[in-house]
Design a protein around this motif. Sequence first.
Motif, PDB file in Angstrom:
ATOM      1  N   UNK A 142     -34.977  59.403   3.622  1.00 21.94           N
ATOM      2  CA  UNK A 142     -34.032  59.045   4.844  1.00 21.94           C
ATOM      3  C   UNK A 142     -33.180  59.224   4.827  1.00 21.94           C
ATOM      4  N   UNK A 143     -32.559  59.200   6.356  1.00 21.46           N
ATOM      5  CA  UNK A 143     -31.808  60.931   6.454  1.00 21.46           C
ATOM      6  C   UNK A 143     -29.736  59.810   6.120  1.00 21.46           C
ATOM      7  N   UNK A 144     -30.228  59.419   5.817  1.00 24.04           N
ATOM      8  CA  UNK A 144     -29.060  58.180   5.118  1.00 24.04           C
ATOM      9  C   UNK A 144     -28.347  58.702   3.977  1.00 24.04           C
ATOM     10  N   UNK A 145     -29.997  59.281   3.621  1.00 23.22           N
ATOM     11  CA  UNK A 145     -29.677  59.555   1.590  1.00 23.22           C
ATOM     12  C   UNK A 145     -28.913  60.651   1.819  1.00 23.22           C
ATOM     13  N   UNK A 146     -28.755  61.498   2.461  1.00 29.92           N
ATOM     14  CA  UNK A 146     -28.325  62.437   2.939  1.00 29.92           C
ATOM     15  C   UNK A 146     -27.043  62.632   1.927  1.00 29.92           C
ATOM     16  N   UNK A 147     -25.960  61.801   3.101  1.00 33.67           N
ATOM     17  CA  UNK A 147     -24.736  61.073   2.657  1.00 33.67           C
ATOM     18  C   UNK A 147     -24.589  61.359   0.795  1.00 33.67           C
ATOM     19  N   UNK A 148     -25.485  60.033   0.401  1.00 30.60           N
ATOM     20  CA  UNK A 148     -24.655  60.661  -1.569  1.00 30.60           C
ATOM     21  C   UNK A 148     -24.963  62.096  -2.496  1.00 30.60           C
ATOM     22  N   UNK A 149     -26.377  62.965  -1.095  1.00 28.57           N
ATOM     23  CA  UNK A 149     -26.322  63.929  -1.757  1.00 28.57           C
ATOM     24  C   UNK A 149     -24.683  65.525  -1.098  1.00 28.57           C
ATOM     25  N   UNK A 150     -24.831  64.750  -0.173  1.00 29.26           N
ATOM     26  CA  UNK A 150     -23.209  65.621   0.824  1.00 29.26           C
ATOM     27  C   UNK A 150     -22.123  65.330  -0.501  1.00 29.26           C
ATOM     28  N   UNK A 151     -22.038  64.230  -0.526  1.00 29.53           N
ATOM     29  CA  UNK A 151     -20.672  62.838  -1.005  1.00 29.53           C
ATOM     30  C   UNK A 151     -20.615  64.363  -2.437  1.00 29.53           C
ATOM     31  N   UNK A 152     -21.621  64.517  -3.488  1.00 31.66           N
ATOM     32  CA  UNK A 152     -21.619  65.397  -4.409  1.00 31.66           C
ATOM     33  C   UNK A 152     -21.409  66.867  -4.987  1.00 31.66           C
ATOM     34  N   UNK A 153     -20.789  66.762  -3.758  1.00 31.51           N
ATOM     35  CA  UNK A 153     -20.358  68.011  -3.945  1.00 31.51           C
ATOM     36  C   UNK A 153     -19.072  67.725  -3.580  1.00 31.51           C
ATOM     37  N   UNK A 154     -18.018  66.576  -3.707  1.00 23.84           N
ATOM     38  CA  UNK A 154     -17.149  66.667  -2.447  1.00 23.84           C
ATOM     39  C   UNK A 154     -16.005  66.727  -4.332  1.00 23.84           C
ATOM     40  N   UNK A 155     -15.062  66.954  -4.907  1.00 23.55           N
ATOM     41  CA  UNK A 155     -14.285  66.791  -6.024  1.00 23.55           C
ATOM     42  C   UNK A 155     -13.873  65.240  -5.706  1.00 23.55           C
ATOM     43  N   UNK A 206     -23.287  71.969  -0.949  1.00 21.39           N
ATOM     44  CA  UNK A 206     -22.386  72.461  -1.074  1.00 21.39           C
ATOM     45  C   UNK A 206     -21.276  72.196  -0.135  1.00 21.39           C
ATOM     46  N   UNK A 207     -19.613  72.513  -0.299  1.00 22.23           N
ATOM     47  CA  UNK A 207     -18.538  71.931   0.252  1.00 22.23           C
ATOM     48  C   UNK A 207     -17.937  72.685   0.495  1.00 22.23           C
ATOM     49  N   UNK A 208     -16.754  72.939   1.331  1.00 20.40           N
ATOM     50  CA  UNK A 208     -15.833  74.321   1.533  1.00 20.40           C
ATOM     51  C   UNK A 208     -14.222  72.574   2.315  1.00 20.40           C
ATOM     52  N   UNK A 211      -8.321  65.794   5.151  1.00 20.28           N
ATOM     53  CA  UNK A 211      -8.222  66.872   4.275  1.00 20.28           C
ATOM     54  C   UNK A 211     -10.000  67.284   5.554  1.00 20.28           C
ATOM     55  N   UNK A 212     -10.435  68.704   5.562  1.00 20.20           N
ATOM     56  CA  UNK A 212     -11.212  68.415   6.565  1.00 20.20           C
ATOM     57  C   UNK A 212     -12.597  69.619   6.039  1.00 20.20           C
ATOM     58  N   UNK A 213     -13.646  68.582   5.219  1.00 21.88           N
ATOM     59  CA  UNK A 213     -14.412  69.591   4.649  1.00 21.88           C
ATOM     60  C   UNK A 213     -15.722  70.276   5.896  1.00 21.88           C
ATOM     61  N   UNK A 214     -16.224  71.081   5.266  1.00 27.33           N
ATOM     62  CA  UNK A 214     -17.674  71.634   5.686  1.00 27.33           C
ATOM     63  C   UNK A 214     -18.075  70.765   4.159  1.00 27.33           C
ATOM     64  N   UNK A 215     -19.709  70.858   5.405  1.00 21.85           N
ATOM     65  CA  UNK A 215     -20.804  70.637   3.918  1.00 21.85           C
ATOM     66  C   UNK A 215     -22.060  71.409   4.929  1.00 21.85           C
ATOM     67  N   UNK A 216     -22.844  71.744   3.662  1.00 17.88           N
ATOM     68  CA  UNK A 216     -24.517  72.173   3.806  1.00 17.88           C
ATOM     69  C   UNK A 216     -25.236  71.527   2.619  1.00 17.88           C
ATOM     70  N   UNK A 217     -26.485  71.196   2.682  1.00 16.70           N
ATOM     71  CA  UNK A 217     -27.076  70.798   2.157  1.00 16.70           C
ATOM     72  C   UNK A 217     -28.521  71.551   2.828  1.00 16.70           C
ATOM     73  N   UNK A 218     -28.892  71.904   1.422  1.00 22.83           N
ATOM     74  CA  UNK A 218     -30.018  73.204   1.624  1.00 22.83           C
ATOM     75  C   UNK A 218     -30.906  73.001   1.081  1.00 22.83           C
ATOM     76  N   UNK A 219     -32.318  73.349   0.988  1.00 18.75           N
ATOM     77  CA  UNK A 219     -33.168  73.411   0.111  1.00 18.75           C
ATOM     78  C   UNK A 219     -33.100  74.013  -1.485  1.00 18.75           C
ATOM     79  N   UNK A 220     -33.338  74.455  -2.326  1.00 16.79           N
ATOM     80  CA  UNK A 220     -33.238  75.437  -3.293  1.00 16.79           C
ATOM     81  C   UNK A 220     -33.593  76.136  -3.982  1.00 16.79           C
TER      82      UNK A 220
END
Lengths: 377, 377
Positions: A292-305, A334-336, A346-355
Amino acid sequence: MASAKIVRPFCIEDLCNVGRNNLCMSMQKVGFHAPRDADIPRRCFFVKASGSNSKSVEVINGKKVNGIRVNGGVPYLGQRSCELTLTESSIEEPNHAYLLGRFVEERFVYRQTFVIRSYEIGPDKTATMETLMNLLQETALNHVASSGLAGNGFGATREMSLRKLIWVVTRIHVQVEKYSSWGDVIEIDTWVDAAGKNGMRRDWIIRDYKTQRIITRATSTWVIMNRETRRLSKIPDEVRDEVQPFYRNRFAIPEENTDSEKIEKLTDETAKRIRSGLAPRWSDMDANQHVNNVKYIGWILESVPTKVLEKYNLTSMTLEYRRECRQSNMLDSLTSMRNSVKHEDLECTHLLRMQADKAEIVRARSVWQAKRNHTCS
Amino acid sequence: MASAKIVRPFCIEDLCNVGRNNLCMSMQKVGFHAPRDADIPRRCFFVKASGSNSKSVEVINGKKVNGIRVNGGVPYLGQRSCELTLTESSIEEPNHAYLLGRFVEERFVYRQTFVIRSYEIGPDKTATMETLMNLLQETALNHVASSGLAGNGFGATREMSLRKLIWVVTRIHVQVEKYSSWGDVIEIDTWVDAAGKNGMRRDWIIRDYKTQRIITRATSTWVIMNRETRRLSKIPDEVRDEVQPFYRNRFAIPEENTDSEKIEKLTDETAKRIRSGLAPRWSDMDANQHVNNVKYIGWILESVPTKVLEKYNLTSMTLEYRRECRQSNMLDSLTSMRNSVKHEDLECTHLLRMQADKAEIVRARSVWQAKRNHTCS
């Protein structure tokens, strides 16, 4: 059988305003808005309008049981009072209509009320971004279901289901002014509009029920995809005819304010933090058999300090969906980061990609405000 | 100010039965059951009983606004009818009491109604075990909050909060007869009882609202822990005095039927499947800054073969909690399987342990019934 009369031109608000009781909501649900059968409470009123512009409403009692009478006025409108007389088929009925949502503003807006639950809050004891997005999704799906358009898919209309078409979200942008706490009641309004020739825009507003203050605004863009080929499709005329009557030209967020700037694609070089090996769990799969597209948020936050997660509030998030994700896929997050134009943010840019092949799944941007200086402006 | 009169000995059911409207629920919430301030809707009735055995109820209008009158009878009880006359302080109030829950059976049972949401269902389109456990938790926490005992922690009473004590669950056993679908309304009853000298038992029953059939039963055991030392504690007399009046000697599941058999400890040798490297996400943390015990279910299911997840229904689950888990811990999930005594059923044993030192976190047992032969017996 008993009669319900409204002494001025009928609108759904009249019914809603009479005490917000079961009757009114049942009328709204059962009679006027082609509800799903499953939504009709076990014992309820059956209601019919005697004409589309009629000023009278007929209340038919489904089962004859000893009833109660309700006499209601709508004084706060400052207009002529109205009268409703009816026979209830049961006095045992709780107000599930409220749990399920209802139309307001002449059917252009669908409104649903939620209570924030204990497991929907995060470590800082307020509703998480995932929770908000879940509730937005729920309201959107109930909007479609209650509109009488629902086919057999999640959010698809009948004409879409006939053609094996589904809605897919391409972009969502959420602005949060205040996160709610456990037990808080929130009210979500949603409506749709055209987005270009082959898209649909869906907007939402979340109000704190107590203060009626708008605490979150969101907008999203949807296109149509073939369920089997997974290819994008034009909106067929038959589908447009279904949804167009619901279109409403109003913006939850002024267009110039919807973070429309391109989201830069992060790479191994430009990312500040990379979390690899993220694996979707069986419990992340939804009824469409994909993540589900909402789940992506959890993974995006995994690369946020963690420091940012703890000391900052997430005030805005934009997600651009590029590709579906299934359970077997392993992901990189990925996060910058950089300081925002507004200092302290703070402004963050994120990417979720296939490994495996680094194919993009979601690009995202998030804005974070330091907790101490959070003024809910 | 207006009067509400009940012409026979008053009980809370009388009020609930008069149309299930806001008034009655507000009366129940506001007047009789020491609610949290936060729960009182913005505009609501203020209600006082004029004596504990009184036959009359006084309705005080919080704010004087043009009101509506409701005349209600409770004919279905087959007894004398009763009359309620009241002035509503607002006609805009939805029925949040229903969203928030209420006491029934003379305050011994707390009941809350939920609608299953779109994001609470799994790939097979029914509510997941995680969803059920979340809703059980929510009902339990609201039970404590509505009882007027709540301290500042999640589910802790005032006397517990003063002593830095929290409840921790040591065991939970859930039996599911039928999983609900999106939009289904369920009704959860919960109550507590003593469990030995220093424990508390909490039971739940879930009914399908439409059919009123019991579709899930659950029981759990709780002990008290010091929030700071993380050591178990006896129940202080002051805490016992708080909770004892709520104790009710009734079992959701007959004691001999609660899967009390010891759960064998799995090892690398006895496990059939092992999934390593499971990492709690930031979004798995709850308001107590640790992994919420419901989240463990997702990890346990990670070592169950996909074939079982797809072709079987999880009909029973028992969890024994051994140790807390924080975000930095990496986990292993172990599962072994055998055919159950009842043919066609599968019985699994599970272990969730720290990857680093193999310390046990949760032992579990689950029973699975083949989907085709599922008779909802």
